[in-house]
Write a protein that holds these residues in place. Structure first.
Motif, PDB file in Angstrom:
ATOM      1  N   PHE A 236       0.862  -1.185   0.000  1.00 34.01           N
ATOM      2  CA  PHE A 236       0.000   0.000   0.000  1.00 34.01           C
ATOM      3  C   PHE A 236       0.900   1.236   0.000  1.00 34.01           C
ATOM      4  O   PHE A 236       1.590   1.516   0.972  1.00 34.01           O
ATOM      5  CB  PHE A 236      -0.930  -0.007   1.212  1.00 34.01           C
ATOM      6  CG  PHE A 236      -1.766   1.230   1.361  1.00 34.01           C
ATOM      7  CD1 PHE A 236      -2.448   1.779   0.284  1.00 34.01           C
ATOM      8  CD2 PHE A 236      -1.886   1.848   2.596  1.00 34.01           C
ATOM      9  CE1 PHE A 236      -3.225   2.917   0.425  1.00 34.01           C
ATOM     10  CE2 PHE A 236      -2.663   2.984   2.751  1.00 34.01           C
ATOM     11  CZ  PHE A 236      -3.326   3.519   1.661  1.00 34.01           C
ATOM     12  N   ASP A 237       0.889   1.965  -1.118  1.00 32.75           N
ATOM     13  CA  ASP A 237       1.819   3.087  -1.294  1.00 32.75           C
ATOM     14  C   ASP A 237       1.220   4.449  -0.969  1.00 32.75           C
ATOM     15  O   ASP A 237       1.867   5.468  -1.148  1.00 32.75           O
ATOM     16  CB  ASP A 237       2.373   3.090  -2.718  1.00 32.75           C
ATOM     17  CG  ASP A 237       1.284   3.181  -3.771  1.00 32.75           C
ATOM     18  OD1 ASP A 237       0.120   3.456  -3.415  1.00 32.75           O
ATOM     19  OD2 ASP A 237       1.602   2.965  -4.947  1.00 32.75           O
TER      20      ASP A 237
ATOM     21  N   ARG B 217      -9.156   4.788   2.912  1.00 34.74           N
ATOM     22  CA  ARG B 217     -10.548   4.379   2.698  1.00 34.74           C
ATOM     23  C   ARG B 217     -10.734   3.805   1.292  1.00 34.74           C
ATOM     24  O   ARG B 217     -11.384   2.777   1.116  1.00 34.74           O
ATOM     25  CB  ARG B 217     -11.456   5.585   2.929  1.00 34.74           C
ATOM     26  CG  ARG B 217     -12.920   5.285   2.871  1.00 34.74           C
ATOM     27  CD  ARG B 217     -13.721   6.513   3.348  1.00 34.74           C
ATOM     28  NE  ARG B 217     -15.129   6.231   3.332  1.00 34.74           N
ATOM     29  CZ  ARG B 217     -15.951   6.598   2.365  1.00 34.74           C
ATOM     30  NH1 ARG B 217     -15.522   7.297   1.352  1.00 34.74           N
ATOM     31  NH2 ARG B 217     -17.231   6.287   2.429  1.00 34.74           N
ATOM     32  N   THR B 218     -10.150   4.459   0.304  1.00 37.12           N
ATOM     33  CA  THR B 218     -10.246   3.982  -1.071  1.00 37.12           C
ATOM     34  C   THR B 218      -9.555   2.630  -1.211  1.00 37.12           C
ATOM     35  O   THR B 218     -10.091   1.705  -1.828  1.00 37.12           O
ATOM     36  CB  THR B 218      -9.624   5.006  -2.044  1.00 37.12           C
ATOM     37  OG1 THR B 218     -10.359   6.227  -1.940  1.00 37.12           O
ATOM     38  CG2 THR B 218      -9.643   4.521  -3.479  1.00 37.12           C
ATOM     39  N   TRP B 219      -8.362   2.506  -0.627  1.00 37.13           N
ATOM     40  CA  TRP B 219      -7.607   1.252  -0.691  1.00 37.13           C
ATOM     41  C   TRP B 219      -8.393   0.124  -0.018  1.00 37.13           C
ATOM     42  O   TRP B 219      -8.525  -0.961  -0.574  1.00 37.13           O
ATOM     43  CB  TRP B 219      -6.238   1.438  -0.038  1.00 37.13           C
ATOM     44  CG  TRP B 219      -5.446   0.179   0.067  1.00 37.13           C
ATOM     45  CD1 TRP B 219      -4.836  -0.509  -0.949  1.00 37.13           C
ATOM     46  CD2 TRP B 219      -5.176  -0.559   1.266  1.00 37.13           C
ATOM     47  NE1 TRP B 219      -4.211  -1.619  -0.456  1.00 37.13           N
ATOM     48  CE2 TRP B 219      -4.407  -1.677   0.900  1.00 37.13           C
ATOM     49  CE3 TRP B 219      -5.519  -0.383   2.607  1.00 37.13           C
ATOM     50  CZ2 TRP B 219      -3.959  -2.613   1.831  1.00 37.13           C
ATOM     51  CZ3 TRP B 219      -5.069  -1.307   3.525  1.00 37.13           C
ATOM     52  CH2 TRP B 219      -4.306  -2.410   3.139  1.00 37.13           C
ATOM     53  N   VAL B 220      -8.929   0.374   1.167  1.00 29.72           N
ATOM     54  CA  VAL B 220      -9.696  -0.642   1.892  1.00 29.72           C
ATOM     55  C   VAL B 220     -10.909  -1.069   1.069  1.00 29.72           C
ATOM     56  O   VAL B 220     -11.181  -2.265   0.923  1.00 29.72           O
ATOM     57  CB  VAL B 220     -10.113  -0.120   3.291  1.00 29.72           C
ATOM     58  CG1 VAL B 220     -11.177  -1.004   3.916  1.00 29.72           C
ATOM     59  CG2 VAL B 220      -8.907   0.005   4.208  1.00 29.72           C
TER      60      VAL B 220
ATOM     61  N   GLU C  83     -12.372   8.999  -6.562  1.00 27.61           N
ATOM     62  CA  GLU C  83     -12.013   7.835  -5.741  1.00 27.61           C
ATOM     63  C   GLU C  83     -12.506   6.536  -6.378  1.00 27.61           C
ATOM     64  O   GLU C  83     -11.793   5.531  -6.388  1.00 27.61           O
ATOM     65  CB  GLU C  83     -12.608   7.965  -4.343  1.00 27.61           C
ATOM     66  CG  GLU C  83     -11.962   9.024  -3.478  1.00 27.61           C
ATOM     67  CD  GLU C  83     -12.697   9.165  -2.153  1.00 27.61           C
ATOM     68  OE1 GLU C  83     -12.043   8.966  -1.114  1.00 27.61           O
ATOM     69  OE2 GLU C  83     -13.904   9.464  -2.173  1.00 27.61           O
ATOM     70  N   ILE C  84     -13.712   6.563  -6.918  1.00 27.51           N
ATOM     71  CA  ILE C  84     -14.252   5.374  -7.581  1.00 27.51           C
ATOM     72  C   ILE C  84     -13.405   5.041  -8.803  1.00 27.51           C
ATOM     73  O   ILE C  84     -13.159   3.867  -9.097  1.00 27.51           O
ATOM     74  CB  ILE C  84     -15.735   5.563  -7.960  1.00 27.51           C
ATOM     75  CG1 ILE C  84     -16.582   5.744  -6.696  1.00 27.51           C
ATOM     76  CG2 ILE C  84     -16.245   4.384  -8.777  1.00 27.51           C
ATOM     77  CD1 ILE C  84     -18.025   6.147  -6.952  1.00 27.51           C
ATOM     78  N   GLY C  85     -12.927   6.075  -9.491  1.00 30.75           N
ATOM     79  CA  GLY C  85     -12.035   5.857 -10.622  1.00 30.75           C
ATOM     80  C   GLY C  85     -10.762   5.128 -10.202  1.00 30.75           C
ATOM     81  O   GLY C  85     -10.287   4.231 -10.897  1.00 30.75           O
ATOM     82  N   LYS C  86     -10.214   5.503  -9.052  1.00 32.08           N
ATOM     83  CA  LYS C  86      -9.023   4.813  -8.548  1.00 32.08           C
ATOM     84  C   LYS C  86      -9.331   3.365  -8.193  1.00 32.08           C
ATOM     85  O   LYS C  86      -8.513   2.478  -8.401  1.00 32.08           O
ATOM     86  CB  LYS C  86      -8.465   5.532  -7.322  1.00 32.08           C
ATOM     87  CG  LYS C  86      -7.809   6.852  -7.642  1.00 32.08           C
ATOM     88  CD  LYS C  86      -7.318   7.536  -6.386  1.00 32.08           C
ATOM     89  CE  LYS C  86      -6.716   8.890  -6.716  1.00 32.08           C
ATOM     90  NZ  LYS C  86      -6.302   9.603  -5.499  1.00 32.08           N
ATOM     91  N   ILE C  87     -10.502   3.132  -7.664  1.00 32.40           N
ATOM     92  CA  ILE C  87     -10.902   1.775  -7.277  1.00 32.40           C
ATOM     93  C   ILE C  87     -11.072   0.896  -8.513  1.00 32.40           C
ATOM     94  O   ILE C  87     -10.617  -0.239  -8.549  1.00 32.40           O
ATOM     95  CB  ILE C  87     -12.213   1.810  -6.465  1.00 32.40           C
ATOM     96  CG1 ILE C  87     -11.971   2.459  -5.103  1.00 32.40           C
ATOM     97  CG2 ILE C  87     -12.816   0.414  -6.305  1.00 32.40           C
ATOM     98  CD1 ILE C  87     -13.243   2.855  -4.360  1.00 32.40           C
TER      99      ILE C  87
END
Length: 160
Positions: free
Chosen positions: A52-53, A59-62, A127-131
């Motif tokens: 995890f960088d 929250r997005t990573w989780v 954030e959804i784009g990153k997910i």
């Protein structure tokens, strides 16, 4: 206790409700409970913690790890033979239609299902784009289409 373990435990403490929400929003086989799925997500988070960088928020990573884990568990379920009808528990839908809505969202294809679930958890388009790996514009378009489909197919008027 090692420093990384303390940090990890704090991340889990802060996002426990989000993880549980993701786990409980998927239909799993009769052999899996939400608690089993929750523990599976925790294991996946721990396995991925070292990489995890922090380019995205915790929250997005989780949410991304939890969603990917649940999609994987759902695929495993779909590759297993269906149990006999008598083995399925009887479902009782609440008056507010919550289970109906969960079933409607489950019927969506990926990545639309993830987009709708992330949106319902308060994630923004970026954030959804990153997910999902989609652009913000693509997220917006897919969310709009998915919500429109749900409204039309199931005669819902209060989806935002």
């Amino acid at each position: 206790m090692e420093q990384n373990e303390k940090i990890f435990q704090e991340i889990i403490r802060r996002h426990r409700d989000l993880i549980w929400s993701v786990c409980s929003s998927y239909r799993l086989s009769a052999a899996w409970t939400t608690e089993d799925a929750f523990h599976e997500v925790l294991c996946a988070l721990w396995r991925g913690f070292a990489s995890f960088d922090r380019r995205s928020s915790e929250r997005t990573w989780v949410f991304r790890v939890a969603t990917n884990t649940m999609v994987s568990l759902t695929r495993k379920r779909s590759n297993q033979p269906a149990p006999e009808a008598a083995e399925w528990p009887e479902l009782h839908y609440s008056d507010d239609g919550y289970r109906d809505l969960v079933d409607m969202i489950e019927a969506l294809a990926e990545p639309d299902r993830t987009i709708v679930k992330a949106h319902s958890q308060g994630f923004g388009y970026a954030e959804i784009g990153k997910i999902t790996g989609l652009t913000t514009a693509a997220v917006s378009m897919r969310l709009t289409r998915a919500l429109r489909k749900l409204r039309k197919q199931f005669n819902l008027t209060n989806l935002k």
